[in-house]
Each structure stands twice: as structure tokens, then as C-alpha cells.
Design an enzyme around this catalytic site. Structure first.
Site, PDB file in Angstrom:
ATOM      1  N   PRO A  27       0.269  -1.279  -0.094  1.00 32.68           N
ATOM      2  CA  PRO A  27      -0.369  -0.211  -0.057  1.00 32.68           C
ATOM      3  C   PRO A  27       0.808   1.549  -0.286  1.00 32.68           C
ATOM      4  O   PRO A  27       2.292   1.287   0.626  1.00 32.68           O
ATOM      5  CB  PRO A  27      -0.705  -0.118   0.961  1.00 32.68           C
ATOM      6  N   MET A  28       0.886   2.142  -0.971  1.00 35.41           N
ATOM      7  CA  MET A  28       1.316   3.564  -0.956  1.00 35.41           C
ATOM      8  C   MET A  28       0.217   5.301  -0.868  1.00 35.41           C
ATOM      9  O   MET A  28      -0.241   4.842  -2.644  1.00 35.41           O
ATOM     10  CB  MET A  28       2.052   3.110  -2.017  1.00 35.41           C
ATOM     11  N   ALA A  29       0.450   5.370  -0.194  1.00 32.77           N
ATOM     12  CA  ALA A  29      -0.864   6.367  -0.137  1.00 32.77           C
ATOM     13  C   ALA A  29      -0.600   7.231  -1.296  1.00 32.77           C
ATOM     14  O   ALA A  29       0.941   7.497  -1.656  1.00 32.77           O
ATOM     15  CB  ALA A  29      -0.155   7.111   1.138  1.00 32.77           C
ATOM     16  N   CYS A 115       3.658   2.992   9.763  1.00 35.89           N
ATOM     17  CA  CYS A 115       3.522   4.583   8.639  1.00 35.89           C
ATOM     18  C   CYS A 115       4.301   5.694  10.487  1.00 35.89           C
ATOM     19  O   CYS A 115       4.140   5.126  11.369  1.00 35.89           O
ATOM     20  CB  CYS A 115       2.226   5.148   9.153  1.00 35.89           C
ATOM     21  N   GLY A 242       6.998  -2.071  -2.801  1.00 38.41           N
ATOM     22  CA  GLY A 242       6.505  -1.139  -2.646  1.00 38.41           C
ATOM     23  C   GLY A 242       7.388  -0.086  -3.998  1.00 38.41           C
ATOM     24  O   GLY A 242       7.011   0.246  -5.412  1.00 38.41           O
TER      25      GLY A 242
HETATM   26  C1  LIG Z   1       4.764   6.846  -0.960  1.00 30.82           C
HETATM   27  C2  LIG Z   1       4.833   5.582  -0.765  1.00 30.82           C
HETATM   28  C3  LIG Z   1       3.155   5.711   0.476  1.00 30.82           C
HETATM   29  C4  LIG Z   1       3.507   5.019   1.658  1.00 30.82           C
HETATM   30  N1  LIG Z   1       1.968   4.539   1.888  1.00 30.82           N
HETATM   31  C5  LIG Z   1       1.971   3.450   2.715  1.00 30.82           C
HETATM   32  C6  LIG Z   1       0.865   3.223   3.634  1.00 30.82           C
HETATM   33  O1  LIG Z   1       0.143   3.794   3.247  1.00 30.82           O
HETATM   34  N2  LIG Z   1       0.485   2.187   4.291  1.00 30.82           N
HETATM   35  C7  LIG Z   1       1.731   1.240   4.277  1.00 30.82           C
HETATM   36  O2  LIG Z   1       2.136   0.306   5.012  1.00 30.82           O
HETATM   37  N3  LIG Z   1       3.005   1.406   4.249  1.00 30.82           N
HETATM   38  C8  LIG Z   1       2.674   2.242   3.355  1.00 30.82           C
HETATM   39  N4  LIG Z   1       4.627   2.619   2.756  1.00 30.82           N
HETATM   40  C9  LIG Z   1       5.332   1.684   2.626  1.00 30.82           C
HETATM   41  C10 LIG Z   1       5.899   1.195   2.226  1.00 30.82           C
HETATM   42  O3  LIG Z   1       4.283  -0.170   1.567  1.00 30.82           O
HETATM   43  C11 LIG Z   1       6.766  -0.204   2.130  1.00 30.82           C
HETATM   44  O4  LIG Z   1       6.810  -0.630   3.289  1.00 30.82           O
HETATM   45  C12 LIG Z   1       8.437   0.743   2.197  1.00 30.82           C
HETATM   46  O5  LIG Z   1       8.261   1.898   0.964  1.00 30.82           O
HETATM   47  C13 LIG Z   1       9.294  -0.110   1.817  1.00 30.82           C
HETATM   48  O6  LIG Z   1       9.210  -1.558   0.820  1.00 30.82           O
HETATM   49  P1  LIG Z   1      10.065  -0.897  -0.674  1.00 30.82           P
HETATM   50  O7  LIG Z   1      11.638  -0.860  -0.716  1.00 30.82           O
HETATM   51  O8  LIG Z   1       9.998  -1.857  -1.614  1.00 30.82           O
HETATM   52  O9  LIG Z   1       9.317   0.670  -0.666  1.00 30.82           O
HETATM   53  C14 LIG Z   1       4.396   4.143   1.507  1.00 30.82           C
HETATM   54  C15 LIG Z   1       5.879   3.762   0.522  1.00 30.82           C
HETATM   55  C16 LIG Z   1       5.486   5.364   0.173  1.00 30.82           C
HETATM   56  C17 LIG Z   1       6.427   5.233  -0.675  1.00 30.82           C
END
Ligand SMILES: Cc1cc2nc3c(=O)[nH]c(=O)nc-3n(C[C@H](O)[C@H](O)[C@H](O)COP(=O)(O)O)c2cc1C
Length: 383
Positions: A27-29, A115, A242
Site C-alpha cells: 500500500p502506498m498513499a 507508518c 513498494g
Molecule cells: C509514497 C509511499 C506511500 C506509502 N504509504 C504507505 C501506506 O499507506 N501504508 C503502508 O503500510 N506503507 C506505506 N508505505 C511504505 C511501503 O508500503 C513499503 O513498506 C516501503 O516503501 C518499503 O518497501 P520498498 O522498499 O519496496 O519500497 C509507503 C511508501 C511510499 C514510498
């Protein structure tokens, strides 16, 4: 197509929900809305992976907040609806889980305990909450109890802890298991780490070794090969992706292939990237209307063009795009034959930044691991 050694992670079985490829879109806001999820789904193929909606707040949902309800919008292709809930109050979380099951027909609910946004942790929410073990258990149990009659599995997503001196992930794994949660996803960073440095995959392996429920590994998967390596090195049952898919929705095609034992590394020329950009914009406009859709699309431009030669003027104009016709005119000026910039492969993208000196927490939060007062659940947006 070359065949590689079969990866050790097979389909994900989350309660009654079977996900053929053990891959979850994080999930990414502001990113993982209906349009983006569909785009990724089109790439992966139906059934390959789980595509989680942007985080919504339990209180917003229960109180009928129009913005929250607006975010609960799904594409026709999404036959498996998956939503991430945020909450700090077991009663609100339980009610929200029930609404998701009865009114929105969701097939999966994830709970956000990772978060790092100060506005959230300052109130004891997100990544700060697992410090309070009993409260974490009560929230998880409440969601599981509400979702159970509908056969909907509940998962949780968390970080290693608040900072290096206040780790919570092993307790969280145990509590998740005791609460009937189907899987725990761990982002291998603390709240204090934010998005800096490298994700700690050893912590993910430690969690996997300590619990009986499914563990999903998250952090720094930039290519399909990284996902296989995480599975090999940590023993996780699946991966959460993500930032690696920002401007690269085809990563889900590569991941589906990789977990099926095929080696695919999509290296689209700029012409193919522009087709993907057009599709993304078109889906955003379909779901949000042309004006809002184009506005939303602007933030994706830099991710799509990362490493390509497209000049500053072009990037600036694409960042101001207001209609699909504008977008078509601009994209037509890009060189379709420009090869994919190989130097981008395996490199970080999206948020990175610096670690935090201090995590914003409620007064006295770290003094003990019990909660003495109710936490007020505020309307927040994800991170
Ligand atoms: C733009 C953005 C928004 C995010 N929003 C959420 C969110 O709403 N909920 C959540 O659990 N994690 C959120 N994350 C974290 C990601 O879900 C993920 O845990 C984090 O980016 C690490 O994984 P990655 O290295 O694959 O990016 C967000 C990350 C980014 C970059």
C-alpha cells in the site's frame, strides 16, 4: 524463455484466499489507487499477486467521511479486493473491518502498524503502536473477529520497531499469531530509519524463524531477482513490493514469471514506456475524470522517465499535463527507440532520505509497554 531454479516460495494461502504468485503490491498513499492497481494487475495477470488499496482510516470509514469512502473505489478487473486499514482503537477497527466485508466485499484486510509519519506516531499510531503489546493484540483480535464470519483473512504490516533500541517486530509476530492473523509483513527498517539506508533482511529472516504464521518480506526489492534472493536468504513466504514498481508496473510481470521459474527482465524502450504512461494516465482519467486524473498522473512522470534522456523542458511540460490530448502530443516527441537505461536496474527509486534523530511519540510512550489512556484516532493519510 530460459528456465531458472524453481523458487522456494509457492502460492500464498491467506486463510481461504489463495494468491498464485506470492507477491503483494505494498500500500502506498497517493499511488496505489484503483488505476495503478489495475495497471499492475494487467501486467501480472489475474490471480498473480495481491494489490492492496491505499491506506484508509477506520474512524473515517466508520464515521462515513466522504474522502475515505471515495478512496474505497475499485476497478472492474479487481475481483479480489484488498484494503489496508489504519487504526488505534479496537472498536473502530472492528467496525471498519465489518463495513469493508459487508459493504465493499473485500477479500483481504491489512492493518497498518508501520507508518512513520510524525503526525501519526505522535499519537501512538502506525509504527509506534506495536510498542504497546496489549493494545496491538486487542486491535488485531477485533479485526480478526469482525472479518472471520466473512472468511476474510487479516494481515498486519509493520516495521522492525521504533528505533534500534526499541524493537517490536518479534513481539508483534507472536501477538499476530496469537490473534489469528494470517500473515505478518515486515519492512526491514525502524520508524527512525524512515526510508534511509538498506532494509535489514536479517530481521525478516529472524521473524520468519520465530513464528508459525506466514511472513512477508518488504524492503528494497528493485528487480524480480531481488525478490527471489529475499525468499532464498530469509525463507519468507512472499514479498511486498513498494517503491520498486514506481514508474515500472511491468515489474509485476517479471515477478510473476520469476516465481513461475522463468527468467524475465523487461527492458522496455522509451516507446514502450510511453505506451505504459498513456495507459496509466488513461486509467487515472477513467477513474477520477480527466482533470483530476491528469493531475494525479504528473507525479509519476519522473519515475517513468528516470534515467532516460528526455530533457528538462519535456519533463517540465509533462509535469504540467492537463489533458490526455496534451499528453499524447508530448509523448509523441520522445524517441521511441531509446533503449532502457540499464544503469537504473537494481537501484533505489522513490523516497529515500535521512534517518530521524528522534521519533515523534506521545509523552512518556516509551516508559512502559502498556497503554493507560485511550488513544485518540485521528484522521491521517498513509506513509
Ligand atoms: C509514497 C509511499 C506511500 C506509502 N504509504 C504507505 C501506506 O499507506 N501504508 C503502508 O503500510 N506503507 C506505506 N508505505 C511504505 C511501503 O508500503 C513499503 O513498506 C516501503 O516503501 C518499503 O518497501 P520498498 O522498499 O519496496 O519500497 C509507503 C511508501 C511510499 C514510498
Amino acid at each position: 524463455m530460459p528456465v531458472i531454479a524453481m523458487p522456494s516460495a509457492g502460492a500464498l494461502q491467506l486463510g481461504g484466499l489463495r494468491v498464485e504468485t506470492p507477491v503483494v503490491l505494498a500500500p502506498m498513499a497517493g499511488v496505489t489507487n484503483a488505476a495503478f492497481r489495475r495497471l499492475c494487475l494487467e501486467q501480472a495477470g489475474q490471480g498473480s499477486g495481491l494489490f492492496v488499496c491505499e491506506m484508509i482510516t477506520s474512524r473515517g470509514l466508520v464515521e462515513g467521511d466522504p474522502h475515505t469512502r471515495d478512496m474505497l473505489h475499485f476497478d472492474a478487473l479487481e475481483t479480489t479486493r484488498s484494503v489496508q486499514l489504519y487504526g488505534t482503537d479496537p472498536v473502530y477497527v472492528g467496525k471498519a473491518a465489518e463495513i469493508l466485508c459487508t459493504e465493499y466485499g473485500v477479500a483481504h484486510i491489512d492493518l497498518n502498524f508501520g507508518c512513520p509519519v510524525p503526525k501519526v506516531t505522535r499519537r501512538g499510531g502506525g509504527g509506534a503502536l506495536p510498542w504497546k503489546r496489549a493494545l496491538l493484540g486487542r486491535i488485531l483480535e477485533s479485526a480478526v473477529k469482525a472479518a472471520e464470519p466473512f472468511g476474510v483473512p487479516v494481515t498486519m504490516k509493520t516495521r522492525k520497531g521504533i528505533d534500534a533500541d526499541h524493537l517490536t517486530f518479534l513481539d508483534a509476530g507472536r501477538i499476530a499469531q496469537e490473534s489469528g492473523v494470517a500473515a505478518i509483513a515486515l519492512h526491514g527498517r525502524t520508524v527512525a530509519d524512515a526510508y534511509s539506508g538498506e532494509a535489514d533482511w536479517d530481521a525478516i529472516a529472524e521473524l520468519k524463524a520465530s513464528v508459525g504464521i506466514l511472513v512477508l518480506g518488504n524492503g528494497d526489492i528493485w528487480e524480480a531477482a531481488d525478490a527471489l534472493r529475499m525468499v532464498e536468504e530469509t525463507g519468507v513466504d512472499g514479498v511486498v513490493i513498494g517503491r520498486g514498481c514506481l514508474g515500472r508496473p511491468w515489474l509485476f510481470r517479471d515477478l510473476a514469471a520469476a516465481f513461475a521459474g522463468e527468467q524475465v527482465a523487461t527492458l522496455p524502450r522509451l516507446g514502450e514506456v510511453t505506451v505504459m504512461m498513456r495507459r496509466h494516465a488513461e486509467l487515472l482519467c477513467h477513474h477520477l475524470g480527466e482533470e483530476r486524473g491528469c493531475k494525479e498522473f504528473r507525479k509519476h512522470v519522473t519515475w517513468y522517465l528516470k534515467g532516460f534522456r528526455a530533457g528538462g523542458e519535456m519533463r517540465k511540460n509533462l509535469g504540467l499535463v492537463a489533458t490526455l490530448a496534451d499528453l499524447d502530443r508530448l509523448l509523441a516527441d520522445l524517441d521511441p527507440d531509446e533503449p532502457f537505461p540499464a544503469s537504473e536496474l537494481g537501484t533505489p527509486r522513490g523516497r529515500q532520505g535521512a534517518p530521524r534523530d528522534k521519533v515523534a511519540l506521545p509523552e512518556g510512550w516509551l516508559r512502559d509497554r502498556e497503554v493507560h489512556e485511550a488513544i485518540d484516532e485521528d484522521m491521517v493519510s498513509g506513509g
